[in-house]
Design a protein around this motif. Structure first.
Motif, PDB file in Angstrom:
ATOM      1  N   MET A 172       0.855  -1.183   0.000  1.00 54.03           N
ATOM      2  CA  MET A 172       0.000   0.000   0.000  1.00 54.03           C
ATOM      3  C   MET A 172       0.897   1.241   0.000  1.00 54.03           C
ATOM      4  N   PRO A 173       0.320   2.440  -0.205  1.00 51.50           N
ATOM      5  CA  PRO A 173       1.147   3.655  -0.132  1.00 51.50           C
ATOM      6  C   PRO A 173       1.916   3.736   1.193  1.00 51.50           C
ATOM      7  N   ILE A 175       2.754   5.982   3.376  1.00 51.48           N
ATOM      8  CA  ILE A 175       2.246   6.653   4.562  1.00 51.48           C
ATOM      9  C   ILE A 175       1.160   5.820   5.237  1.00 51.48           C
ATOM     10  N   VAL A 176       0.363   5.103   4.419  1.00 49.06           N
ATOM     11  CA  VAL A 176      -0.674   4.237   4.980  1.00 49.06           C
ATOM     12  C   VAL A 176      -0.024   3.080   5.737  1.00 49.06           C
ATOM     13  N   GLY A 179       1.175   4.228   9.054  1.00 48.16           N
ATOM     14  CA  GLY A 179       0.060   4.432   9.982  1.00 48.16           C
ATOM     15  C   GLY A 179      -0.460   3.119  10.535  1.00 48.16           C
ATOM     16  N   VAL A 180      -0.581   2.108   9.643  1.00 45.97           N
ATOM     17  CA  VAL A 180      -1.067   0.801  10.082  1.00 45.97           C
ATOM     18  C   VAL A 180      -0.102   0.209  11.101  1.00 45.97           C
ATOM     19  N   ASP A 183      -0.511   1.857  14.434  1.00 46.41           N
ATOM     20  CA  ASP A 183      -1.722   1.396  15.118  1.00 46.41           C
ATOM     21  C   ASP A 183      -1.508   0.017  15.729  1.00 46.41           C
ATOM     22  N   ALA A 186       0.662   0.287  18.798  1.00 46.27           N
ATOM     23  CA  ALA A 186      -0.081   0.861  19.920  1.00 46.27           C
ATOM     24  C   ALA A 186      -1.063  -0.157  20.490  1.00 46.27           C
ATOM     25  N   ALA A 187      -1.708  -0.934  19.582  1.00 47.44           N
ATOM     26  CA  ALA A 187      -2.675  -1.934  20.047  1.00 47.44           C
ATOM     27  C   ALA A 187      -1.984  -2.948  20.944  1.00 47.44           C
TER      28      ALA A 187
END
Lengths: 216, 484
Positions: A172-173, A175-176, A179-180, A183, A186-187
């Protein structure tokens, strides 16, 4: 080069199956680390062989965070909480490994029927391996007792999804992806904190025994 | 860029305050101030778009305010401001009770609340499926500490279920996002795209089988977050165990944002069929209908005060999902607006009642009219608004949902929706009358009943006025007549 990626993907799926047959929590974490390193190395292979592939530093970040950072963190949690084995719920552990093998075969069937439906979906080993990892992760979450095993199962599932993304879309791009990754990290951290709290309040981390709210 | 900084500044300052200010009394007042400032800024930015003066405001690449997003932004900010103001009174009252909440726990609560509002706003703004996924997962991670607040056994169990069930659900949405991205790589844009605007433009060229599969996975994932039956199991637990202001935000703001994500995806799906209602709309309408019926059946046998309202939220989510499936953003917003205000009032009042009577079980709460007539009247009004009784706007939105379904000849849907709505009205009425009548077990122990009913009364008076003027509001602002 792409043949190498398919081989690595299959190896990751096989390590996932080994993990589902593992009673010791610590060994399951090691097997998860190997599986993640294999998945991340596929990102390396793609970025080396195709210039459209994900950037090299992304795959490096994934390796560092998911294959090294998370297993270290989970290993630390396991050590602090002094948990050793997860005897499994609903299904005995060896049986759940056999179910995983059956699910691997199902994944092959699913990947090829997707190929038939969409006409573009590659039915090769990569798609089979990633669907199989998703199944293995789900099964692991459903058939284990300990909260920590649920985290490992979730991460395995996430590996499968990441692998499918690599295989079908070449990533995927950037930046995505970042971000994933953020997340997911953090999860795992938040889940780790809650696991400590479960241990403190309930004196165990067996989630099948968390049934206080069902009676309301 | 300036408007982006303006929008994020109050939330970041609010979070920084929560970290720095040790006195929770001062912090509560500051937080309420930041939340109201945030509402004011949101209204200044979003009102021109929602009134149609400007078509769109771009905040950053991939983040912009369009008409529907502008309505929901203002709604989210209002609910957040109300909940945060009430939480100041709530924590002051909570400190008089055993076990007293620790000041660090309250500060963590406020800090996470700020970032939670930030993440919810991001969901409404983003034009990119990848960012949408990241923001929705962030709302889960940031609201988990809110549910966790009391650190009792039940709260921990609810948090764990919330975190795990929603994360797994959202992992499927990631799978769906990847499949949609893959489907966009078979178009003239070979690099693929996650931008919703581009996907809508490319819709006729998308590889539809892959897109459809991706849509189903995304629907499952975001549906879990919205509490669609049968994926709702986390919702009553989390709503019941969170402190009242957090329940108000979960129910009044978070559920809307999850449905908003489904609405965004549905736009792409209908663009694939040149705007005609198709697979995605039918899926949304049927899942919504099933959710309404299932939730109304669950409502009959309830033992917990806040669990009752949680199941009523699931029923309203079903109705909103039907509105989404019918392809009417105005109708979706009207139902969401009424539900959010009513449910925020109900959860805040229930928090007061639980603090006053010391019990959250319906079997132990009686005689509210004797205990506090003010709360009794507000509870009845809010329960009416939540179940769609006139003169509240939810009656009009439910009526319009039914008439829109009739226009498309969905008679079975209408029959099921009507049974569900009636059944849930009867169930809620019985439970509410038991709460109101009878004699209270003990005199209530609530220090400042007037302060505690400030926000619920404000929310309900707004909703009442809105209900009386909904006719004009519907045709002038929401253009529902045209959208249908």
């Amino acid at each position: 080069m792409l043949g190498l990626a398919e081989t690595l993907a299959t190896a990751a799926a096989i390590f996932g199956i080994f993990m589902s047959g593992c009673r010791h929590v610590r060994s399951a974490i090691y097997l998860y680390a190997v599986q993640t390193a294999l998945v991340a190395s596929i990102a390396f292979v793609y970025s080396a062989s195709e210039h459209t592939g994900p950037a090299l530093n992304i795959s490096l970040a994934v390796v560092l965070a998911k294959a090294v950072g998370i297993p270290f963190f989970l290993g630390w949690v396991v050590k602090r909480l002094d948990v050793r084995t997860d005897s499994g719920a609903f299904l005995p552990v060896p049986l759940s490994m056999h179910v995983s093998i059956a699910l691997f075969a199902t994944s092959y069937y699913l990947a090829s029927s997707l190929d038939g439906a969409a006409g573009t979906f590659s039915a090769a080993a990569g798609a089979t391996a990633s669907i199989s990892l998703v199944f293995t992760g789900l099964l692991f979450m459903m058939t284990r007792r300990l909260a920590i095993s649920q985290i490992i199962g979730f991460l395995t599932m996430e590996n499968g999804i990441y692998l499918l993304g690599l295989h079908e879309t070449r990533g995927m791009p950037v930046i995505v992806e970042m971000g994933v990754l953020l997340d997911v990290l953090a999860a795992v951290m938040i889940a780790g904190v809650i696991v400590f709290r479960i241990k403190k309040n309930f004196k165990h981390i067996d989630v099948t025994r968390l049934t206080g709210l069902n009676e309301q | 860029m300036n408007s982006l900084a303006l929008l994020t500044a109050p939330l970041l300052l609010w979070a920084v305050c929560a970290v720095l200010v040790k006195n929770t009394r001062v912090l509560g007042i500051l937080t309420a101030g930041w939340a109201w400032l945030y509402l004011a800024i949101t209204c200044t930015l979003a009102a021109p778009v929602s009134l149609g003066i400007e078509p769109q405001v771009t905040l950053a690449p991939g983040f912009s305010i369009d008409a529907t997003a502008s309505w929901f932004m203002m709604l989210t900010a209002t609910i957040a401001a109300g909940a945060m103001t009430h939480s100041h009174f709530f924590f002051q009252e909570e400190k008089l009770r055993e076990p007293r909440p620790k000041s660090t726990h309250i500060r963590l609560f406020y800090a996470c609340a700020a970032l939670f509002v930030f993440a919810m706003t991001a969901v409404l703004l983003c034009d990119n499926l990848g960012f949408l996924w990241i923001s929705i997962e962030a709302t889960t991670l940031l609201s988990a500490p809110l549910v966790y607040f009391s650190r009792t056994r039940h709260a921990i169990e609810a948090t764990w279920k919330y975190l795990i069930i929603c994360s797994v659900g959202i992992a499927f949405a990631l799978l769906g996002t990847i499949l949609i991205f893959a489907s966009s790589q078979h178009t003239s844009l070979s690099a693929g795209s996650l931008s919703l605007q581009q996907l809508i433009q490319l819709a006729p060229q998308l590889n539809y089988p892959l897109f459809k599969l991706g849509f189903i996975f995304c629907f499952l994932g975001y549906g879990t977050k919205a509490g669609v039956f049968p994926l709702h199991s986390w919702l009553p637990d989390a709503h019941a165990e969170a402190p009242a202001p957090a329940s108000a935000m979960l129910s009044g703001a978070l559920l809307n944002t999850a449905l908003f994500a489904i609405w965004r995806l549905l736009q792409v799906d209908s663009a694939c069929h040149h705007g005609r209602a198709a697979f995605g709309s039918n899926l949304a309408i049927w899942m919504g209908t099933i959710t309404v019926v299932a939730a109304s059946l669950f409502l009959i046998r309830q033992h917990g005060l806040k669990r009752l309202w949680a199941y009523s939220s699931i029923e309203n989510v079903g109705l909103m999902l039907v509105a989404v499936g019918l392809g009417s953003p105005g109708l979706f917003f009207l139902q969401a607006l009424n539900h959010s205000f009513a449910k925020a009032t109900l959860f805040l009042l229930s928090g007061n009642i639980i603090q006053s009577t010391g019990s959250k079980h319906l079997s132990e709460i009686h005689g509210l009219l004797k205990l506090s007539p003010m709360w009794g009247v507000l509870l009845v009004a809010a329960a009416c608004a939540a179940t769609g009784v006139p003169p509240f706007g939810s009656f009009i939105s439910e009526w319009l949902i039914l008439s829109a379904s009739a226009d498309t000849g969905r008679w079975l849907v209408i029959f099921l929706l009507l049974s569900g709505i009636s059944l849930s009205f009867i169930a809620v009425s019985i439970h509410v009358s038991r709460i109101l009548l009878g004699t209270p077990k003990a005199p209530g122990s609530y220090r400042h009943p007037v302060l505690g009913s400030l926000i619920p009364a404000a929310l309900m008076s707004f909703l009442f006025i809105l209900g009386l003027t909904t006719g004009g509001f519907v045709s002038s602002t929401l253009h529902i007549g045209g959208a249908l």
